[in-house]
Write a protein that holds these residues in place. Sequence first.
Motif: not given
Length: 324
Positions: A149-165
């Motif tokens: 099993c090789l589950p899905y994953a994330c890329d923190p360079d891409v999948h990260r919030s750009q602002f806090a509002n």
Amino acid sequence: MIPSNAKPQRVLNILLLGEIHNFIPGMYRPYLAFYYKYFKELGHRVLSVCSLGDIRINGPCTYQQHILPYLKGFQPDLIIFGESYPFSQYFQYQSLRQSIRVPTVFISIDTLFRHREHARIGNYFDFVFISDRDFLGYFRQNCRSKTFCLPYACDPDVHRSQFANEITDLAFIGTAWSRPIYYQDRIQYLNEFQKLFHCDFHETTTEAEAVQIYSKAKIIFNFGPFNGVNARIFEAMSYGKLLLTNRTNSLKGYFEDLIHLVFYRDLPDAIRLTRFFLNHPLERRQIAARGQSQVWKKHTFYHRVVYLLLKVFGTTIYANNRGR
């Protein structure tokens, strides 16, 4: 986000067969693009074979006739074939192992919906990696190759919030209304949410738009058909948002309810939980922060690359991940 101490102990020549480029600029990059990125950033030499790759293929092809003559001295240590359109329809994989003497890997990305087809394809490879561990038993019964099993994953360079509002209550990006036969239950949830909350739901967006949509949301909603796992689960938590998703045994051992994410039982329960966490921002943000920490520590594409190479070569290719 790659640990500073991640150094290849052995530089590999990796031949990656499958689409890694978008046909429409700005749209979501193909899933294999993240593997291409992380293999290269970790110091390996990667040659891509696809419609817009290092070796360009735009029709039916075999390894011997259409790929091998263009390697130009590139001697693969590993060949990876990943599910992707349209290359998956072009590549005649059946004779691959007869042509080479290096390990071959098949990555089944959409295992939930295509496990029968992918088990048949897997028979022509040395190793098979599937995205949903609920199907490990099926593959081990119907596929002769070593399966992991090789589950899905994330890329923190891409999948990260750009602002806090955070200005919207719920966000969702994915197929729904355009395929009502397949996604009836998901559509029901989305329609009910829109009556009750400030929602931002889309079926298609560009990658940049997705970052904006998820960055503005307080909660990211997920409904996995057949209680299966999808990439949205890992990406949502990577944004540092509370993930509200249907319960699935496939996530057992990865994440804990009310610690890293929130599971709902049914539609009334999902509505109840949404109201609760909108009214309790501290609890919502604490769970979201723990979820983000968990996926960044254990479920990025860096971790998937390390695991794949460990299973194929039987040894740790990279230094220990102490930098997280």
